[in-house]
Structure formats: C-alpha cells, structure tokens
Design a protein around this motif. Structure first.
Motif, mmCIF file in Angstrom:
data_model
loop_
_atom_site.group_PDB
_atom_site.id
_atom_site.type_symbol
_atom_site.label_atom_id
_atom_site.label_comp_id
_atom_site.label_asym_id
_atom_site.label_seq_id
_atom_site.Cartn_x
_atom_site.Cartn_y
_atom_site.Cartn_z
ATOM 1 N N ASN A 1 0.835 -1.188 0.000
ATOM 2 C CA ASN A 1 0.000 0.000 0.000
ATOM 3 C C ASN A 1 0.879 1.251 0.000
ATOM 4 O O ASN A 1 1.286 1.746 1.044
ATOM 5 N N LEU A 2 1.189 1.763 -1.179
ATOM 6 C CA LEU A 2 2.081 2.909 -1.307
ATOM 7 C C LEU A 2 1.515 4.154 -0.630
ATOM 8 O O LEU A 2 2.252 4.900 0.028
ATOM 9 N N LEU B 1 3.267 6.212 2.404
ATOM 10 C CA LEU B 1 3.535 7.643 2.290
ATOM 11 C C LEU B 1 2.937 8.390 3.482
ATOM 12 O O LEU B 1 3.605 9.227 4.104
ATOM 13 N N ALA B 2 1.702 8.073 3.813
ATOM 14 C CA ALA B 2 1.050 8.717 4.961
ATOM 15 C C ALA B 2 1.795 8.400 6.250
ATOM 16 O O ALA B 2 2.027 9.297 7.079
ATOM 17 N N ALA B 3 2.199 7.147 6.415
ATOM 18 C CA ALA B 3 2.929 6.761 7.620
ATOM 19 C C ALA B 3 4.257 7.504 7.717
ATOM 20 O O ALA B 3 4.640 7.996 8.789
ATOM 21 N N LEU C 1 5.065 10.416 6.397
ATOM 22 C CA LEU C 1 4.813 11.823 6.710
ATOM 23 C C LEU C 1 4.431 12.007 8.178
ATOM 24 O O LEU C 1 4.868 12.959 8.835
ATOM 25 N N LEU C 2 3.613 11.093 8.702
ATOM 26 C CA LEU C 2 3.228 11.189 10.116
ATOM 27 C C LEU C 2 4.412 10.963 11.046
ATOM 28 O O LEU C 2 4.541 11.645 12.066
ATOM 29 N N VAL C 3 5.283 10.028 10.694
ATOM 30 C CA VAL C 3 6.484 9.806 11.505
ATOM 31 C C VAL C 3 7.376 11.043 11.465
ATOM 32 O O VAL C 3 7.901 11.488 12.491
ATOM 33 N N GLY C 4 7.552 11.616 10.280
ATOM 34 C CA GLY C 4 8.347 12.841 10.169
ATOM 35 C C GLY C 4 7.772 13.979 10.978
ATOM 36 O O GLY C 4 8.490 14.703 11.668
ATOM 37 N N LEU C 5 6.451 14.144 10.918
ATOM 38 C CA LEU C 5 5.786 15.174 11.704
ATOM 39 C C LEU C 5 5.969 14.912 13.201
ATOM 40 O O LEU C 5 6.263 15.825 13.974
ATOM 41 N N GLY C 6 5.833 13.647 13.592
ATOM 42 C CA GLY C 6 5.990 13.298 15.000
ATOM 43 C C GLY C 6 7.396 13.555 15.517
ATOM 44 O O GLY C 6 7.570 14.055 16.630
ATOM 45 N N THR C 7 8.406 13.246 14.712
ATOM 46 C CA THR C 7 9.781 13.508 15.165
ATOM 47 C C THR C 7 10.054 15.001 15.249
ATOM 48 O O THR C 7 10.793 15.448 16.126
ATOM 49 N N ALA C 8 9.441 15.778 14.361
ATOM 50 C CA ALA C 8 9.614 17.229 14.436
ATOM 51 C C ALA C 8 8.911 17.794 15.678
ATOM 52 O O ALA C 8 9.485 18.603 16.415
ATOM 53 N N LEU C 9 7.669 17.353 15.925
ATOM 54 C CA LEU C 9 6.925 17.838 17.092
ATOM 55 C C LEU C 9 7.540 17.352 18.406
ATOM 56 O O LEU C 9 7.523 18.059 19.405
ATOM 57 N N GLY C 10 8.074 16.122 18.396
ATOM 58 C CA GLY C 10 8.632 15.543 19.607
ATOM 59 C C GLY C 10 10.099 15.851 19.814
ATOM 60 O O GLY C 10 10.720 15.352 20.756
ATOM 61 N N SER C 11 10.678 16.667 18.942
ATOM 62 C CA SER C 11 12.103 17.035 19.023
ATOM 63 C C SER C 11 13.002 15.813 19.059
ATOM 64 O O SER C 11 13.970 15.759 19.808
ATOM 65 N N GLY C 12 12.678 14.812 18.255
ATOM 66 C CA GLY C 12 13.524 13.629 18.181
ATOM 67 C C GLY C 12 12.726 12.396 17.851
ATOM 68 O O GLY C 12 11.504 12.417 17.778
ATOM 69 N N CYS C 13 13.460 11.314 17.636
ATOM 70 C CA CYS C 13 12.853 10.061 17.212
ATOM 71 C C CYS C 13 12.983 9.009 18.315
ATOM 72 O O CYS C 13 13.499 9.275 19.391
#
Length: 152
Positions: A90-91, A95-97, A99-111
């Motif tokens: 499921n491309l 893609l959505a996952a 983007l959400l992970v990227g957004l989460g790492t930006a909001l959470g100041s890290g991974c």
C-alpha cells in the motif's frame, strides 16, 4: 481469534543488535558529544549540505554513521546471512505513515532512537514523556488497524 506471528524469536541476534546500538550511542556521545538519534543525525547532515543559519558543521561523522546504517545489512548479506524484510504493498499508506512519523519527530524534538535509547539512558523526563507517547500511539494504531478496521 488466532494471531499471526510475523517474526521469529531471535534472542541472540536481538541481544547482539541491542549491544551494538548501545555501543554506537555511547561512542557518538563520547567522541562527538552528540545524541545518536537518527532524525537529528540525518537533519544535521542535510543541514550541513544545504547552507542555512544554525546548520551544524560536523558533517563527516554524520555521513559515516548513515553509511553504516546502509552498509551493515549489505555486509550481512555478502557474508552469507539473510536480511528478512517485508514491505506493504500500500504505497499511499506508506507515504502517509512516513509523513506522520516525520511530523511526529519534528513535534517531539527527536525520534525513538534519540529519546528511547539515548534520552532514557540519560534519565531525561522529556524523553520519557516522548517514549510513553510513541508507545501509546503505536498501541492505539495497532488496536484500530486490527480490531476496528480489521486490516492487519
């Protein structure tokens, strides 16, 4: 309801991987005074490539670290080992996952690697809050996908 197990129980390989992750985190902190979080390392590398204010100037160790992430499974396969991996078809979902992970790492100041491995080891309250949030979001996602939508 019967649950499908998608991975084998590999305690020795998992232990070795954990030791190597811990060793790399200690080495990055000891040698460079930095946290071994993949999002921070990648962001710093990209920031060093694209001239911008406040970009780190320590690109070389970041390149070596990222190349090591790619080289390790390749060396494993060249030595006769196997690297099992499955990618969903499921491309759009991938893609959505991403983007959400990227957004989460930006909001959470890290991974997860920065907060979960390095931050918890430093007894950081912010990292503890981030890890609890990551885990709760993961549990909720699996619950919704399996038990509400029935897709997994």
């Amino acid at each position: 309801m019967e649950m499908a197990v998608q991975s084998k129980f590999t305690p020795w390989a998992s232990l070795a991987g954990g030791v190597l992750i811990g060793l790399s985190a200690v080495m990055v902190m000891g040698l460079f005074g930095r946290i071994a979080g993949i999002s921070g390392i990648t962001g710093g590398f990209l920031g060093a490539l694209v001239p911008m204010r406040g970009a780190p100037r320590d690109r070389d160790w970041r390149v070596a670290f990222l190349l090591g992430l790619v080289a390790a499974p390749l060396l494993m396969m060249l030595s006769g080992g196997t690297v099992a991996q499955s990618v969903p078809g499921n491309l759009g979902g991938m893609l959505a996952a991403g983007l959400l992970v990227g957004l989460g790492t930006a909001l959470g100041s890290g991974c997860t690697s920065g907060h979960g491995v390095c931050g918890l080891a430093r007894l950081s309250r912010r990292s503890l809050a981030a890890v609890v949030t990551f885990m709760a979001a993961g549990f909720a996602t699996v619950f919704v996908l399996r038990h509400v939508l029935g897709t997994v």
